[in-house]
Enzyme design. Structure first.
Site, PDB file in Angstrom:
ATOM      1  N   ARG A 123     -59.926  72.911  45.023  1.00  0.00           N
ATOM      2  CA  ARG A 123     -59.809  73.394  43.641  1.00  0.00           C
ATOM      3  C   ARG A 123     -61.042  74.131  43.138  1.00  0.00           C
ATOM      4  NH1 ARG A 123     -58.328  68.233  40.486  1.00  0.00           N
ATOM      5  NH2 ARG A 123     -57.501  69.581  38.880  1.00  0.00           N
ATOM      6  N   GLN A 129     -57.779  78.981  41.738  1.00  0.00           N
ATOM      7  CA  GLN A 129     -57.497  78.427  40.403  1.00  0.00           C
ATOM      8  C   GLN A 129     -56.087  78.729  39.914  1.00  0.00           C
ATOM      9  OE1 GLN A 129     -60.724  79.245  37.690  1.00  0.00           O
ATOM     10  NE2 GLN A 129     -62.132  78.027  38.924  1.00  0.00           N
ATOM     11  N   ASP A 132     -53.593  76.145  41.175  1.00  0.00           N
ATOM     12  CA  ASP A 132     -53.961  74.744  40.974  1.00  0.00           C
ATOM     13  C   ASP A 132     -52.927  73.974  40.151  1.00  0.00           C
ATOM     14  OD1 ASP A 132     -55.194  72.329  40.663  1.00  0.00           O
ATOM     15  OD2 ASP A 132     -57.089  73.135  39.933  1.00  0.00           O
ATOM     16  N   SER A 135     -54.233  70.943  38.101  1.00  0.00           N
ATOM     17  CA  SER A 135     -54.770  71.269  36.772  1.00  0.00           C
ATOM     18  C   SER A 135     -53.660  71.632  35.801  1.00  0.00           C
ATOM     19  CB  SER A 135     -55.761  72.437  36.859  1.00  0.00           C
ATOM     20  OG  SER A 135     -56.979  71.987  37.395  1.00  0.00           O
ATOM     21  N   TYR A 229     -65.130  65.806  41.218  1.00  0.00           N
ATOM     22  CA  TYR A 229     -64.382  64.569  40.986  1.00  0.00           C
ATOM     23  C   TYR A 229     -65.324  63.378  40.819  1.00  0.00           C
ATOM     24  CZ  TYR A 229     -60.257  67.039  42.737  1.00  0.00           C
ATOM     25  OH  TYR A 229     -59.237  67.917  42.916  1.00  0.00           O
TER      26      TYR A 229
HETATM   27  P1  NAD Z   1     -59.023  63.488  38.291  1.00  0.00           P
HETATM   28  O1  NAD Z   1     -57.590  63.654  37.910  1.00  0.00           O
HETATM   29  O2  NAD Z   1     -59.350  63.184  39.711  1.00  0.00           O
HETATM   30  O3  NAD Z   1     -59.648  62.316  37.391  1.00  0.00           O
HETATM   31  C1  NAD Z   1     -59.519  62.310  35.991  1.00  0.00           C
HETATM   32  C2  NAD Z   1     -60.826  61.863  35.375  1.00  0.00           C
HETATM   33  O4  NAD Z   1     -61.036  60.485  35.626  1.00  0.00           O
HETATM   34  C3  NAD Z   1     -62.060  62.577  35.891  1.00  0.00           C
HETATM   35  O5  NAD Z   1     -62.762  63.138  34.815  1.00  0.00           O
HETATM   36  C4  NAD Z   1     -62.857  61.478  36.579  1.00  0.00           C
HETATM   37  O6  NAD Z   1     -64.265  61.682  36.462  1.00  0.00           O
HETATM   38  C5  NAD Z   1     -62.407  60.274  35.794  1.00  0.00           C
HETATM   39  N1  NAD Z   1     -62.643  58.984  36.459  1.00  0.00           N
HETATM   40  C6  NAD Z   1     -62.340  58.606  37.728  1.00  0.00           C
HETATM   41  N2  NAD Z   1     -62.713  57.337  37.943  1.00  0.00           N
HETATM   42  C7  NAD Z   1     -63.250  56.871  36.785  1.00  0.00           C
HETATM   43  C8  NAD Z   1     -63.784  55.638  36.365  1.00  0.00           C
HETATM   44  N3  NAD Z   1     -63.868  54.590  37.188  1.00  0.00           N
HETATM   45  N4  NAD Z   1     -64.235  55.532  35.100  1.00  0.00           N
HETATM   46  C9  NAD Z   1     -64.171  56.576  34.242  1.00  0.00           C
HETATM   47  N5  NAD Z   1     -63.650  57.779  34.575  1.00  0.00           N
HETATM   48  C10 NAD Z   1     -63.193  57.930  35.835  1.00  0.00           C
HETATM   49  O7  NAD Z   1     -59.889  64.727  37.891  1.00  0.00           O
HETATM   50  P2  NAD Z   1     -59.482  66.146  37.271  1.00  0.00           P
HETATM   51  O8  NAD Z   1     -59.221  65.960  35.831  1.00  0.00           O
HETATM   52  O9  NAD Z   1     -58.428  66.789  38.076  1.00  0.00           O
HETATM   53  O10 NAD Z   1     -60.822  66.975  37.479  1.00  0.00           O
HETATM   54  C11 NAD Z   1     -62.104  66.395  37.417  1.00  0.00           C
HETATM   55  C12 NAD Z   1     -63.132  67.480  37.168  1.00  0.00           C
HETATM   56  O11 NAD Z   1     -63.032  68.523  38.107  1.00  0.00           O
HETATM   57  C13 NAD Z   1     -62.972  68.110  35.799  1.00  0.00           C
HETATM   58  O12 NAD Z   1     -64.235  68.279  35.246  1.00  0.00           O
HETATM   59  C14 NAD Z   1     -62.383  69.441  36.079  1.00  0.00           C
HETATM   60  O13 NAD Z   1     -62.733  70.393  35.101  1.00  0.00           O
HETATM   61  C15 NAD Z   1     -62.986  69.741  37.412  1.00  0.00           C
HETATM   62  N6  NAD Z   1     -62.155  70.714  38.093  1.00  0.00           N
HETATM   63  C16 NAD Z   1     -62.748  71.863  38.477  1.00  0.00           C
HETATM   64  C17 NAD Z   1     -61.993  72.842  39.056  1.00  0.00           C
HETATM   65  C18 NAD Z   1     -62.626  74.113  39.462  1.00  0.00           C
HETATM   66  O14 NAD Z   1     -63.819  74.192  39.572  1.00  0.00           O
HETATM   67  N7  NAD Z   1     -61.850  75.132  39.680  1.00  0.00           N
HETATM   68  C19 NAD Z   1     -60.651  72.663  39.297  1.00  0.00           C
HETATM   69  C20 NAD Z   1     -60.074  71.469  38.913  1.00  0.00           C
HETATM   70  C21 NAD Z   1     -60.839  70.490  38.311  1.00  0.00           C
END
Ligand code: NAD
Length: 407
Positions: A123, A129, A132, A135, A229
């Site tokens: 991702r 993107q 994705d 997302s 992540y």
């Molecule tokens: P995810 O669905 O894997 O997890 C959701 C959230 O849960 C995350 O923020 C994670 O930090 C949090 N989490 C996991 N375990 C936890 C715990 N024990 N206690 C508290 N929080 C916990 O993650 P997501 O939402 O798909 O993405 C995570 C990050 O990656 C985001 O900041 C997102 O913006 C980023 N991301 C970046 C790209 C990119 O660069 N293109 C693409 C997708 C996601």
């Protein structure tokens, strides 16, 4: 001969999405492809068969949609019956639960069916993107989570000043502030609640605060893992987290949980004690609810549970599907983006296993499991870096799938 793309009617009882909407069908046809839609595939997303026909697609029975396509697009992993009908050289694209059911990917590899599983998409590559699905669907689910919570909550979300008195605003806590969590925060704020967010990735603090919510700093000093992540916490960190969350949970009216750790079962953040000590009327929406367990003790996928202390726990694992039209529209765009990247300039299907997006996204091609995480899950040796799997998909793409024969 043009590439044939099909979309199947989803088989899971709670699934309302469809992998291709009429707009994307039209775009694929304009790009020279033929599109087959299984009869009724879009009905639960409010795309009827006529709308696909008007877009230029053919509405066909399942057998035809499976057997005649070079690329079969789905939202979820199809049933064994459907998987068994796939033939060598065909491509299956969707949220295939590849890491949860790696043996299914091996079965497809044995048949030389190529499987592209959205959960495996790298991702952080900017080119990926638009592909994705995690997302796009998390964003829909986060929005819907706040709406579902406000619907189940017995009081207003906003502060209400009326001639009959003032009602205090609801306090909403979002645990896990990634894509879904931030969308839940934004939606709950727009509904007028007082919102706070909590995450173990320090980077999320600024994002939470930029939405006007309060960030609750975790005692876990740095829970960030790779690729943006979170990492899995140690048992000691988990215990400390559950303890520190107890007070926050008791102080809030609505708790939306979204925490996931790739390759692991969702972390349990709200214990049974936390649920027992929550105020009557508290609503939990657990987006991570699954058969393996979720973020909230007692949450059940696709079910709403009310405890004898009048606490409601909503298993919100499938909330993207509840906003089926918008979710399908975005899903279809992600599908189109992958297909565009798979079709070369001469209109042939070509999965390049050396490409950094496809080496991740592709579970299997040409009879080989090529995704490194999946090879690990299947206890296969890593592929040598300088000898990526040979891809023959392009050689077969312009033949009808059925003529390639099962191997
Ligand atoms: P995810 O669905 O894997 O997890 C959701 C959230 O849960 C995350 O923020 C994670 O930090 C949090 N989490 C996991 N375990 C936890 C715990 N024990 N206690 C508290 N929080 C916990 O993650 P997501 O939402 O798909 O993405 C995570 C990050 O990656 C985001 O900041 C997102 O913006 C980023 N991301 C970046 C790209 C990119 O660069 N293109 C693409 C997708 C996601």
């Amino acid at each position: 001969m043009s590439i044939v793309v099909s979309a199947l009617k989803e088989e899971q009882p709670h699934e309302k999405r469809v992998a291709i909407d009429p707009d994307v069908a039209k775009r694929l046809i304009k790009a020279g492809m033929k599109v087959l839609i299984e009869k009724g595939a879009g009905v639960a997303s409010y795309y009827n068969d006529d709308s696909y026909q008007q877009a230029g697609a053919e509405v066909v029975d399942r057998q035809t949609a499976v057997s005649q396509a070079n690329i079969v697009a789905v939202v979820n992993l199809p049933s064994d019956e459907t998987l068994n009908q796939l033939k060598s050289g065909q491509v299956l694209l969707g949220l295939l639960s590849s890491l949860i059911k790696p043996e299914k990917m091996q079965q497809l590899a044995d048949k030389k069916v190529s499987a592209l599983s959205f959960e495996l998409l790298p991702r952080t590559i900017s080119r990926a993107q638009t592909m994705d699905v995690l997302s796009s669907q998390s964003s829909v689910a986060g929005y819907k989570a706040a709406l579902v919570a406000s619907d189940a909550y017995s009081k207003y979300f906003p502060m209400m000043i009326t001639a009959a008195g003032t009602v205090k605003p609801a306090k909403v806590l979002v645990l896990g502030t990634g894509v879904a969590g931030l969308q839940a925060i934004g939606t709950a704020k727009r509904l007028g609640a007082i919102v706070s967010g909590y995450d173990v990735r320090p980077a999320s603090k600024g994002e939470v605060e930029s939405l006007g919510a309060t960030f609750l700093t975790s005692s876990v000093s740095n829970g960030a893992g790779s690729g943006g992540y979170a990492r899995a916490l140690t048992p000691e960190e988990t215990a400390a987290q559950q303890k520190e969350l107890a007070g926050f949970i008791a102080d809030n009216d609505v708790i939306i949980t979204t925490a996931q750790v790739p390759g692991h079962k969702p972390p349990l953040m709200v214990t049974q004690d936390n649920v027992n000590n929550a105020k009557p009327g508290t609503v939990f929406v657990d987006l991570a609810a699954s058969d393996l367990g979720g973020n909230v003790a007692g949450s059940k996928p696709d079910e709403t549970v009310t405890t004898d202390k009048q606490v409601t726990i909503i298993g919100g694992n499938n909330l993207a599907s509840e906003l089926s039209n918008s979710a399908s529209q975005l899903f279809a765009k992600n599908v189109q983006s992958v297909i565009n990247a798979m079709v070369d300039k001469d209109g042939n299907l070509a999965i390049d296993p050396k490409d950094d997006v496809f080496s991740g996204l592709t579970a299997t091609t040409n009879g080989e499991i090529i995704n490194a995480r999946l090879r690990e899950a299947l206890k296969l040796d890593p592929l040598p870096k300088d000898e990526p799997a040979k891809d023959e998909t392009d050689e077969k793409a312009d033949q009808p799938a059925e003529s390639k024969g099962a191997e």
